[in-house]
Design a protein around this motif. Structure first.
Motif, PDB file in Angstrom:
ATOM      1  N   LEU A 136     -10.745   6.354   0.978  1.00  0.00           N
ATOM      2  CA  LEU A 136     -10.992   7.653   0.337  1.00  0.00           C
ATOM      3  C   LEU A 136     -10.417   8.790   1.171  1.00  0.00           C
ATOM      4  O   LEU A 136      -9.817   9.729   0.658  1.00  0.00           O
ATOM      5  CB  LEU A 136     -12.492   7.850   0.137  1.00  0.00           C
ATOM      6  N   GLY A 137     -10.575   8.700   2.475  1.00  0.00           N
ATOM      7  CA  GLY A 137     -10.059   9.754   3.353  1.00  0.00           C
ATOM      8  C   GLY A 137      -8.542   9.716   3.452  1.00  0.00           C
ATOM      9  O   GLY A 137      -7.860  10.725   3.283  1.00  0.00           O
ATOM     10  N   PHE A 138      -8.014   8.521   3.671  1.00  0.00           N
ATOM     11  CA  PHE A 138      -6.581   8.420   3.933  1.00  0.00           C
ATOM     12  C   PHE A 138      -5.743   8.733   2.696  1.00  0.00           C
ATOM     13  O   PHE A 138      -4.633   9.268   2.811  1.00  0.00           O
ATOM     14  CB  PHE A 138      -6.229   7.027   4.473  1.00  0.00           C
ATOM     15  N   LEU A 139      -6.291   8.399   1.515  1.00  0.00           N
ATOM     16  CA  LEU A 139      -5.554   8.688   0.272  1.00  0.00           C
ATOM     17  C   LEU A 139      -5.261  10.178   0.157  1.00  0.00           C
ATOM     18  O   LEU A 139      -4.211  10.583  -0.340  1.00  0.00           O
ATOM     19  CB  LEU A 139      -6.369   8.239  -0.945  1.00  0.00           C
ATOM     20  N   ARG A 140      -6.199  10.998   0.617  1.00  0.00           N
ATOM     21  CA  ARG A 140      -5.994  12.443   0.527  1.00  0.00           C
ATOM     22  C   ARG A 140      -5.111  12.951   1.669  1.00  0.00           C
ATOM     23  O   ARG A 140      -4.273  13.836   1.478  1.00  0.00           O
ATOM     24  CB  ARG A 140      -7.356  13.144   0.544  1.00  0.00           C
ATOM     25  N   GLY A 146       6.647   3.627  -7.823  1.00  0.00           N
ATOM     26  CA  GLY A 146       6.116   4.136  -9.081  1.00  0.00           C
ATOM     27  C   GLY A 146       6.506   5.584  -9.339  1.00  0.00           C
ATOM     28  O   GLY A 146       6.909   5.954 -10.442  1.00  0.00           O
ATOM     29  N   THR A 147       6.392   6.426  -8.309  1.00  0.00           N
ATOM     30  CA  THR A 147       6.667   7.856  -8.512  1.00  0.00           C
ATOM     31  C   THR A 147       8.162   8.146  -8.442  1.00  0.00           C
ATOM     32  O   THR A 147       8.693   8.906  -9.241  1.00  0.00           O
ATOM     33  CB  THR A 147       5.940   8.713  -7.449  1.00  0.00           C
ATOM     34  N   GLY A 148       8.843   7.488  -7.476  1.00  0.00           N
ATOM     35  CA  GLY A 148      10.262   7.791  -7.286  1.00  0.00           C
ATOM     36  C   GLY A 148      11.181   7.068  -8.248  1.00  0.00           C
ATOM     37  O   GLY A 148      12.121   7.652  -8.782  1.00  0.00           O
ATOM     38  N   TRP A 149      10.936   5.803  -8.514  1.00  0.00           N
ATOM     39  CA  TRP A 149      11.847   5.007  -9.333  1.00  0.00           C
ATOM     40  C   TRP A 149      11.476   5.045 -10.809  1.00  0.00           C
ATOM     41  O   TRP A 149      12.339   5.154 -11.675  1.00  0.00           O
ATOM     42  CB  TRP A 149      11.842   3.537  -8.859  1.00  0.00           C
ATOM     43  N   LEU A 150      10.161   4.919 -11.070  1.00  0.00           N
ATOM     44  CA  LEU A 150       9.756   4.861 -12.477  1.00  0.00           C
ATOM     45  C   LEU A 150       9.406   6.241 -13.038  1.00  0.00           C
ATOM     46  O   LEU A 150       9.223   6.391 -14.248  1.00  0.00           O
ATOM     47  CB  LEU A 150       8.535   3.945 -12.643  1.00  0.00           C
ATOM     48  N   GLY A 151       9.261   7.209 -12.131  1.00  0.00           N
ATOM     49  CA  GLY A 151       8.952   8.563 -12.600  1.00  0.00           C
ATOM     50  C   GLY A 151       7.532   8.727 -13.088  1.00  0.00           C
ATOM     51  O   GLY A 151       7.239   9.621 -13.883  1.00  0.00           O
ATOM     52  N   LEU A 152       6.633   7.883 -12.618  1.00  0.00           N
ATOM     53  CA  LEU A 152       5.230   8.024 -13.010  1.00  0.00           C
ATOM     54  C   LEU A 152       4.604   9.196 -12.263  1.00  0.00           C
ATOM     55  O   LEU A 152       5.048   9.558 -11.171  1.00  0.00           O
ATOM     56  CB  LEU A 152       4.451   6.744 -12.667  1.00  0.00           C
ATOM     57  N   SER A 153       3.562   9.762 -12.858  1.00  0.00           N
ATOM     58  CA  SER A 153       2.849  10.847 -12.175  1.00  0.00           C
ATOM     59  C   SER A 153       1.991  10.246 -11.056  1.00  0.00           C
ATOM     60  O   SER A 153       1.724   9.040 -11.057  1.00  0.00           O
ATOM     61  CB  SER A 153       1.953  11.578 -13.173  1.00  0.00           C
ATOM     62  N   ALA A 154       1.569  11.116 -10.149  1.00  0.00           N
ATOM     63  CA  ALA A 154       0.723  10.657  -9.044  1.00  0.00           C
ATOM     64  C   ALA A 154      -0.570  10.045  -9.581  1.00  0.00           C
ATOM     65  O   ALA A 154      -1.041   9.022  -9.080  1.00  0.00           O
ATOM     66  CB  ALA A 154       0.412  11.818  -8.105  1.00  0.00           C
ATOM     67  N   GLN A 184       0.805  -1.227   0.000  1.00  0.00           N
ATOM     68  CA  GLN A 184       0.000   0.000   0.000  1.00  0.00           C
ATOM     69  C   GLN A 184       0.837   1.276   0.000  1.00  0.00           C
ATOM     70  O   GLN A 184       0.389   2.302  -0.479  1.00  0.00           O
ATOM     71  CB  GLN A 184      -0.955  -0.003   1.198  1.00  0.00           C
ATOM     72  N   LEU A 185       2.027   1.220   0.547  1.00  0.00           N
ATOM     73  CA  LEU A 185       2.839   2.442   0.625  1.00  0.00           C
ATOM     74  C   LEU A 185       4.083   2.373  -0.262  1.00  0.00           C
ATOM     75  O   LEU A 185       4.419   3.312  -0.960  1.00  0.00           O
ATOM     76  CB  LEU A 185       3.256   2.700   2.077  1.00  0.00           C
ATOM     77  N   GLY A 186       4.767   1.220  -0.185  1.00  0.00           N
ATOM     78  CA  GLY A 186       6.031   1.112  -0.910  1.00  0.00           C
ATOM     79  C   GLY A 186       5.881   1.171  -2.417  1.00  0.00           C
ATOM     80  O   GLY A 186       6.697   1.788  -3.112  1.00  0.00           O
ATOM     81  N   LEU A 187       4.831   0.558  -2.952  1.00  0.00           N
ATOM     82  CA  LEU A 187       4.676   0.521  -4.405  1.00  0.00           C
ATOM     83  C   LEU A 187       4.415   1.914  -4.977  1.00  0.00           C
ATOM     84  O   LEU A 187       4.856   2.229  -6.087  1.00  0.00           O
ATOM     85  CB  LEU A 187       3.531  -0.424  -4.797  1.00  0.00           C
ATOM     86  N   GLU A 188       3.696   2.735  -4.231  1.00  0.00           N
ATOM     87  CA  GLU A 188       3.437   4.085  -4.723  1.00  0.00           C
ATOM     88  C   GLU A 188       4.752   4.867  -4.821  1.00  0.00           C
ATOM     89  O   GLU A 188       5.008   5.559  -5.796  1.00  0.00           O
ATOM     90  CB  GLU A 188       2.471   4.814  -3.794  1.00  0.00           C
ATOM     91  N   TRP A 214       8.982   5.793   4.872  1.00  0.00           N
ATOM     92  CA  TRP A 214       7.986   5.203   3.975  1.00  0.00           C
ATOM     93  C   TRP A 214       8.502   5.204   2.540  1.00  0.00           C
ATOM     94  O   TRP A 214       7.904   5.778   1.632  1.00  0.00           O
ATOM     95  CB  TRP A 214       6.668   5.972   4.075  1.00  0.00           C
ATOM     96  N   THR A 215       9.618   4.562   2.362  1.00  0.00           N
ATOM     97  CA  THR A 215      10.192   4.524   1.013  1.00  0.00           C
ATOM     98  C   THR A 215      10.243   3.088   0.534  1.00  0.00           C
ATOM     99  O   THR A 215      10.292   2.139   1.342  1.00  0.00           O
ATOM    100  CB  THR A 215      11.616   5.107   0.985  1.00  0.00           C
ATOM    101  N   PHE A 216      10.287   2.946  -0.767  1.00  0.00           N
ATOM    102  CA  PHE A 216      10.310   1.624  -1.378  1.00  0.00           C
ATOM    103  C   PHE A 216      11.533   0.828  -0.897  1.00  0.00           C
ATOM    104  O   PHE A 216      11.431  -0.348  -0.562  1.00  0.00           O
ATOM    105  CB  PHE A 216      10.311   1.779  -2.896  1.00  0.00           C
ATOM    106  N   GLU A 217      12.696   1.490  -0.861  1.00  0.00           N
ATOM    107  CA  GLU A 217      13.923   0.769  -0.499  1.00  0.00           C
ATOM    108  C   GLU A 217      13.830   0.200   0.916  1.00  0.00           C
ATOM    109  O   GLU A 217      14.205  -0.954   1.168  1.00  0.00           O
ATOM    110  CB  GLU A 217      15.160   1.690  -0.565  1.00  0.00           C
ATOM    111  N   ALA A 218      13.343   1.052   1.833  1.00  0.00           N
ATOM    112  CA  ALA A 218      13.256   0.621   3.233  1.00  0.00           C
ATOM    113  C   ALA A 218      12.298  -0.553   3.374  1.00  0.00           C
ATOM    114  O   ALA A 218      12.610  -1.557   4.025  1.00  0.00           O
ATOM    115  CB  ALA A 218      12.800   1.793   4.105  1.00  0.00           C
TER     116      ALA A 218
END
Lengths: 306, 422
Positions: free
Chosen positions: B244-248, B44-52, B37-41, B169-173
């Motif tokens: 829905l709440g936590f995503l924001r 995606g944004t940090g390693w692959l450079g995808l937009s949010a 739930q946290l690492g993959l995001e 909360w990083t992918f590497e960790a």
């Protein structure tokens, strides 16, 4: 409600309210906006919900400060506690807090030349004392105070048992036969209702309702204590083969319970934790039984015979 | 039958069963909470450079695939009667953990979004298969009487670890932690899945005992399907509101830095303690109260928490945020997680546990995650402010609270009427 119970309830209410302060009057100042400087001494508690408050070096707040939002800059003396749920608290050089400092949120800027006489706690809504609470009262005085408080509570217990024996025994039964469930319920109600009352206070308009809610919660805690005390009294009477009736059992047991609590509170960490757990269990039992109006019956998880 | 009884009788296999179930589920949930739930995001944004927006779409798709995989797995397992085959379920769990270990290990090799999507699809299959395989072990390892407390313990352990061990909360960790966890988990489950031991043989027979095999709500079969439907809808609503709440809130640094991602260990310990206390309280109350009480508490607490957030946002940005908001959030999350771990087994027998747990978790959890992620993307895309977003979530929570209260009132009125006329 029977007419004869109403004067009792009003007396009990007056009793609890009279315990609020030494002279029976409570002052409260609320700051919601604007910038305010206290250059002279002020009586009563100060609650900051917004705006900014500055306590000048020569000023003394004879009460406690509660910072929920906004800013508070202390350069003077606070005789009570300071608690911070949010906002920005500045302890300037020369600031002196006679009580404790509780930080549950917000930002704190503290000068090394400021002084907090009591304990400093961070991060939680529940206080665990690192040491027995400092008090200027000598040990004999503390014992007298504990005895007096226990006697008053014992009298309240005797009166409560006289007018509402059934409900009180139902609360006691829930606390003693289902302590885990009562404790779990007490924890949930305590945490959630506490937050609810604070949220109500934020609206300003609902402050009277919040205070009423606080009174109800306080009554529930007291009834929980009395229920424990009654149970203790009945057990002691059974053990000593004394038969003086429920009223005397409630009185004696509650006095003994009050003294035991006072004794426990002298133990650092463990004492206050145990007292808290016991209080929460009684408190939860009150809500499980709807203030003693119905017996609590847990769901039975039957095991099939085949 | 209960844990204390097994300890008094020195029933080693039964006690081991408890430890096995708690260990597997808490480790699995910890993996899901952190890495998935946290690492993959962050990946995606940090390693692959995808937009949010891009990563949010990918994660929504992932949730949908996991839902489908869970339903298919549950159906397949039920059709072949695997609910009664403890050893087979253990082997399935082993393969799931092995797959997760491999996927976690190869993650850094992914350099393109299409590869990431393929990786997500594989992870979805593994996760989807894991749901009925792991949840259905409840009928083998945990007697009905103790399911609430065990669910509480699983929840407490997973959230305590997530809050105290996840400093970054990083992918590497997360990846570094998960490799250790999944590799050792694969080794352990592999040994258990393929070794012969009399304890495992004993555990394989436990589902035949009524104390294990018959869920709490199966004692009275009439109305079971309606109950299942109601619980799926209620859990869906809870997951939807939470997600829905936590995503924001996740995108609002002041609320993360002052709570879940606070550099102050005491703050994180406080939130962890709330999770633990809430989970244990829920475990105790689940066994003693009607489950509707807990649903009311969850909806009510979410409504209050979001109300506090909306007050805080409306009053304007302050230097910090009060701890009461994450405190309530942690409490609500623990309560509903306990319900999620306990309910599906209690609605089932060994013959129905695979499909019911798949239905429950897939339709409520993963579907809600998919839909709430899609809605959150849409709301951000049309420029809905943080305040408005939280107000919407608050309104939903209040609506569900009121609905649940109304249903509970009418149900108790019906019961009273039935008792009076019988």
């Amino acid at each position: 409600m029977k007419p004869r119970k109403l004067p009792f309830l009003l007396t009990l209410l007056a009793f609890f309210l009279s315990a609020c302060s030494d002279n029976g009057m409570q002052r409260l100042t609320l700051v919601t906006q604007g910038r305010h400087t206290l250059a002279e001494s002020m009586q009563g508690d100060l609650i900051v919900l917004g705006g900014a408050v500055t306590l000048s070096p020569e000023a003394t707040l004879h009460g406690s400060l509660h910072l929920l939002r906004g800013e508070a800059t202390l350069a003077g003396r606070v005789t009570g506690d300071v608690s911070q749920l949010g906002g920005w608290l500045v302890l300037a050089p020369g600031a002196r807090i006679e009580g404790g400092l509780q930080i549950a949120g917000g930002d704190l800027e503290r000068s090394p030349f400021s002084k907090v006489v009591g304990s400093v706690n961070r991060g939680g809504a529940v206080l665990f004392s690192k040491a027995p609470a400092r008090s200027p009262v000598p040990p004999l005085g503390r014992l007298s105070k504990a005895l007096l408080d226990s006697l008053l509570l014992g009298l309240a217990a005797a009166a409560l048992v006289h007018f509402f024996p059934g409900p009180l025994l139902l609360v006691a039964e829930s606390a003693t036969h289902h302590p885990a469930v009562s404790l779990a319920m007490g924890f949930l109600v305590g945490v959630v209702d506490g937050s609810l009352l604070v949220t109500m206070a934020y609206t300003i308009l609902l402050i009277p309702v919040a205070l009423l809610g606080l009174l109800v919660l306080g009554a529930a805690v007291a009834i929980g204590w009395i229920a424990w005390g009654t149970t203790l009294g009945l057990a002691l009477f059974r053990l000593l083969k004394i038969n003086l009736g429920l009223g005397w059992a409630a009185f004696a047991g509650t006095v003994a319970f009050g003294l035991a609590q006072a004794g426990l509170s002298l133990l650092p960490y463990l004492g206050s934790t145990l007292n808290l757990l016991i209080a929460l269990t009684g408190f939860g039992a009150v809500f499980l039984t709807r203030f003693g109006l119905q017996r609590f019956r847990p769901q039975v998880i039957e095991e099939a015979l085949t | 039958m209960s844990f204390l009884q097994f300890v008094r009788e020195r029933n080693g296999p039964a006690v081991f069963g408890y430890a096995l179930f708690v260990g597997m589920l808490s480790a699995g949930y910890y993996y899901n909470l952190t890495f998935v739930q946290l690492g993959l995001e962050d990946f995606g944004t940090g390693w692959l450079g995808l937009s949010a927006q891009g990563i949010a779409c990918d994660m929504a798709l992932f949730a949908l695939l996991t839902c489908l995989a869970a339903l298919v797995s549950g159906f397949w397992m039920q059709r072949h009667g695997w609910g009664r085959r403890f050893r087979l379920k253990l082997r399935l769990a082993f393969f799931v953990v092995l797959a997760q270990t491999a996927l976690t290990a190869i993650c850094p090799l992914i350099r393109h979004e299409w590869l990431f999507l393929a990786w997500l699809a594989a992870a979805a299959v593994a996760l989807g298969l894991g749901v009925p395989a792991l949840f259905s072990l409840a009928v083998d390892l945990i007697p009905t009487r103790d399911r609430g407390m065990v669910a509480g313990l699983v929840t407490a352990l997973a959230y305590f670890a997530a809050e105290t061990l996840s400093t970054s909360w990083t992918f590497e960790a997360f990846r570094a932690q998960m490799l250790v966890l999944t590799a050792s988990g694969a080794l352990l489950t592999g040994m258990l899945a393929f070794a012969r031991h009399p304890w495992l043989d004993r555990l394989a027979q436990q589902h035949r005992l009524p104390a294990f095999g018959r869920g709490r709500f199966t004692r009275r079969p009439s109305g079971l399907h309606n109950r299942l439907l109601f619980l799926i809808v209620a859990m869906f609503a809870i997951y939807f509101i939470d997600s829905l709440g936590f995503l924001r809130l996740l995108k609002t640094p002041v609320y993360m830095q002052s709570a879940w991602q606070s550099p102050d260990l005491q703050v994180r310990l406080f939130i962890a303690a709330m999770h633990v206390a809430g989970a244990l309280a829920a475990g105790i109350l689940y066994a003693s109260l009607n489950e509707r009480h807990l649903f009311l508490w969850v909806f009510g607490i979410f409504a209050l928490a979001h109300l506090q957030y909306s007050f805080d946002i409306r009053l304007g940005p302050g230097p910090g945020a009060a701890l009461s908001m994450p405190m309530l959030y942690a409490l609500a999350v623990s309560l509903y997680t306990v319900l999620n771990f306990a309910l599906w087994a209690d609605l089932s027998t060994p013959d129905s546990i695979c499909m019911r747990s798949a239905l429950g978790v897939a339709l409520s959890g993963w579907t809600a995650t998919f839909l709430s992620t899609a809605l959150a993307i849409y709301l951000q895309g049309v420029g809905v402010s943080l305040e408005r977003h939280i107000q919407i979530v608050d309104a939903l929570a209040l609506l569900f609270f009121t609905t649940a209260l109304t249903l509970a009132f009418f149900h108790s009125t019906q019961l009273s009427h039935a008792e009076a006329t019988s």
